[in-house]
Design a protein around this motif. Structure first.
Motif, PDB file in Angstrom:
ATOM      1  N   ARG A  61     -48.112 -64.954  23.863  1.00  0.00           N
ATOM      2  CA  ARG A  61     -48.597 -63.896  24.174  1.00  0.00           C
ATOM      3  C   ARG A  61     -47.702 -62.736  24.468  1.00  0.00           C
ATOM      4  O   ARG A  61     -46.664 -62.914  24.727  1.00  0.00           O
ATOM      5  N   GLY A  62     -47.757 -61.609  23.798  1.00  0.00           N
ATOM      6  CA  GLY A  62     -46.740 -60.446  23.923  1.00  0.00           C
ATOM      7  C   GLY A  62     -47.026 -59.219  22.838  1.00  0.00           C
ATOM      8  O   GLY A  62     -47.822 -59.704  21.737  1.00  0.00           O
ATOM      9  N   GLU A  63     -46.053 -58.330  22.657  1.00  0.00           N
ATOM     10  CA  GLU A  63     -46.096 -57.412  21.469  1.00  0.00           C
ATOM     11  C   GLU A  63     -44.845 -57.596  20.825  1.00  0.00           C
ATOM     12  O   GLU A  63     -43.898 -57.941  21.036  1.00  0.00           O
ATOM     13  N   TYR A  64     -45.298 -57.242  19.515  1.00  0.00           N
ATOM     14  CA  TYR A  64     -44.242 -57.567  18.393  1.00  0.00           C
ATOM     15  C   TYR A  64     -44.191 -56.192  17.431  1.00  0.00           C
ATOM     16  O   TYR A  64     -44.933 -56.076  16.509  1.00  0.00           O
ATOM     17  N   PRO A  65     -43.700 -55.250  18.052  1.00  0.00           N
ATOM     18  CA  PRO A  65     -43.822 -53.818  17.324  1.00  0.00           C
ATOM     19  C   PRO A  65     -43.000 -53.854  15.918  1.00  0.00           C
ATOM     20  O   PRO A  65     -43.242 -52.893  15.118  1.00  0.00           O
ATOM     21  N   GLU A  66     -41.950 -54.592  15.647  1.00  0.00           N
ATOM     22  CA  GLU A  66     -41.613 -54.517  14.265  1.00  0.00           C
ATOM     23  C   GLU A  66     -41.140 -56.078  13.711  1.00  0.00           C
ATOM     24  O   GLU A  66     -40.261 -56.623  13.956  1.00  0.00           O
ATOM     25  N   CYS A  67     -42.084 -56.479  12.966  1.00  0.00           N
ATOM     26  CA  CYS A  67     -42.211 -57.937  12.349  1.00  0.00           C
ATOM     27  C   CYS A  67     -41.090 -58.181  11.755  1.00  0.00           C
ATOM     28  O   CYS A  67     -40.468 -59.096  11.709  1.00  0.00           O
ATOM     29  N   THR A  68     -40.876 -57.163  10.649  1.00  0.00           N
ATOM     30  CA  THR A  68     -39.630 -57.757   9.583  1.00  0.00           C
ATOM     31  C   THR A  68     -38.301 -58.086  10.354  1.00  0.00           C
ATOM     32  O   THR A  68     -37.410 -58.910   9.955  1.00  0.00           O
ATOM     33  N   ASN A  69     -37.979 -57.217  11.235  1.00  0.00           N
ATOM     34  CA  ASN A  69     -36.845 -57.337  12.025  1.00  0.00           C
ATOM     35  C   ASN A  69     -36.856 -58.446  13.019  1.00  0.00           C
ATOM     36  O   ASN A  69     -35.791 -59.053  13.304  1.00  0.00           O
ATOM     37  N   THR A  70     -37.872 -58.480  13.925  1.00  0.00           N
ATOM     38  CA  THR A  70     -37.990 -59.451  14.618  1.00  0.00           C
ATOM     39  C   THR A  70     -38.008 -60.708  14.303  1.00  0.00           C
ATOM     40  O   THR A  70     -37.517 -62.032  14.947  1.00  0.00           O
ATOM     41  N   PHE A  71     -38.874 -61.140  13.250  1.00  0.00           N
ATOM     42  CA  PHE A  71     -38.926 -62.505  12.684  1.00  0.00           C
ATOM     43  C   PHE A  71     -37.780 -62.946  11.555  1.00  0.00           C
ATOM     44  O   PHE A  71     -37.762 -64.115  11.241  1.00  0.00           O
ATOM     45  N   GLY A  72     -37.035 -61.822  11.035  1.00  0.00           N
ATOM     46  CA  GLY A  72     -36.259 -62.070  10.014  1.00  0.00           C
ATOM     47  C   GLY A  72     -36.946 -62.346   8.530  1.00  0.00           C
ATOM     48  O   GLY A  72     -36.332 -62.785   7.776  1.00  0.00           O
ATOM     49  N   PHE A  73     -38.073 -61.954   8.507  1.00  0.00           N
ATOM     50  CA  PHE A  73     -38.961 -61.914   7.364  1.00  0.00           C
ATOM     51  C   PHE A  73     -38.286 -60.919   6.236  1.00  0.00           C
ATOM     52  O   PHE A  73     -38.331 -59.844   6.887  1.00  0.00           O
ATOM     53  N   ASN A  74     -38.425 -61.156   4.977  1.00  0.00           N
ATOM     54  CA  ASN A  74     -38.089 -60.176   3.974  1.00  0.00           C
ATOM     55  C   ASN A  74     -39.205 -59.225   3.879  1.00  0.00           C
ATOM     56  O   ASN A  74     -39.130 -58.011   3.445  1.00  0.00           O
ATOM     57  N   ASP A  75     -40.294 -59.936   4.094  1.00  0.00           N
ATOM     58  CA  ASP A  75     -41.364 -59.160   3.940  1.00  0.00           C
ATOM     59  C   ASP A  75     -42.585 -59.166   5.139  1.00  0.00           C
ATOM     60  O   ASP A  75     -42.005 -59.681   6.164  1.00  0.00           O
ATOM     61  N   CYS A  76     -43.583 -58.759   5.073  1.00  0.00           N
ATOM     62  CA  CYS A  76     -44.353 -58.575   6.168  1.00  0.00           C
ATOM     63  C   CYS A  76     -45.327 -59.992   6.216  1.00  0.00           C
ATOM     64  O   CYS A  76     -45.107 -60.776   5.498  1.00  0.00           O
TER      65      CYS A  76
END
Length: 175
Positions: A61-76
């Motif tokens: 539970r929570g907010e993730y405003p920038e997925c590529t930076n937060t998760f380290g994914f190169n893509d969405c």
């Protein structure tokens, strides 16, 4: 299973959105891209490829405003899976070699370093008897991760990559 996640096309919860309350194998069929999300309830695993493939990340539970930076994914985010709530014991066996061979240890709690705690040079197979777990590439629950549900995993190199080693394991206790 109850959970709700909202995906947004743009960072900071902008653009079109898609609400999801179950597994979704292809978010691209609902949105052109996914660059932010909000978990309103439940626990989800998100993937950077369709059909629950590629890199994984556990979201509570929570907010993730920038997925590529937060998760380290190169893509969405491309797909997601809801983690069922588990109330009860956690139990898994880890093995040093494929096909449940070599040194074996039984886990009922988190392990921040397989090498330090069990003196195993490698963990190459496991049997999850109860609960849902996350395995991590590095000690202290860091690096790439992999979701484990109850079942037998005869060769962990087949589910990750040939060079990936798992060095820590954590129970998924949030729902």
């Amino acid at each position: 299973m109850s959970g709700k996640i909202i995906f947004f096309e743009e960072s900071n919860f902008q653009g079109r959105s898609f609400e999801c309350v179950s597994d979704c194998s292809e978010i691209a069929s609902h949105l052109s891209q996914c660059n932010s999300c909000r978990v309103e309830s439940g626990t989800f695993i998100v993937y950077n490829q369709p059909d629950f493939m590629g890199q994984q990340y556990l979201l509570t539970r929570g907010e993730y405003p920038e997925c590529t930076n937060t998760f380290g994914f190169n893509d969405c985010i491309q797909s997601c899976r809801i983690v069922p709530a588990h109330r009860g014991l956690f139990k898994m066996r880890i093995y040093e070699r494929p096909n449940f061979e070599g040194q074996m240890h039984e886990l009922t709690d988190n392990c921040n370093s397989i090498q330090d705690n069990y003196h195993m040079s490698s963990m190459q197979s496991c049997n999850v008897m109860e609960g849902y777990w996350m395995m991590f590439e590095q000690p202290n629950y860091e690096g790439r991760m992999f979701f484990l549900k109850p079942g037998e995993y005869r060769n962990l190199r087949e589910i990750g990559s040939n060079d990936m080693k798992f060095n820590s394991i954590r129970r998924i206790t949030e729902s």
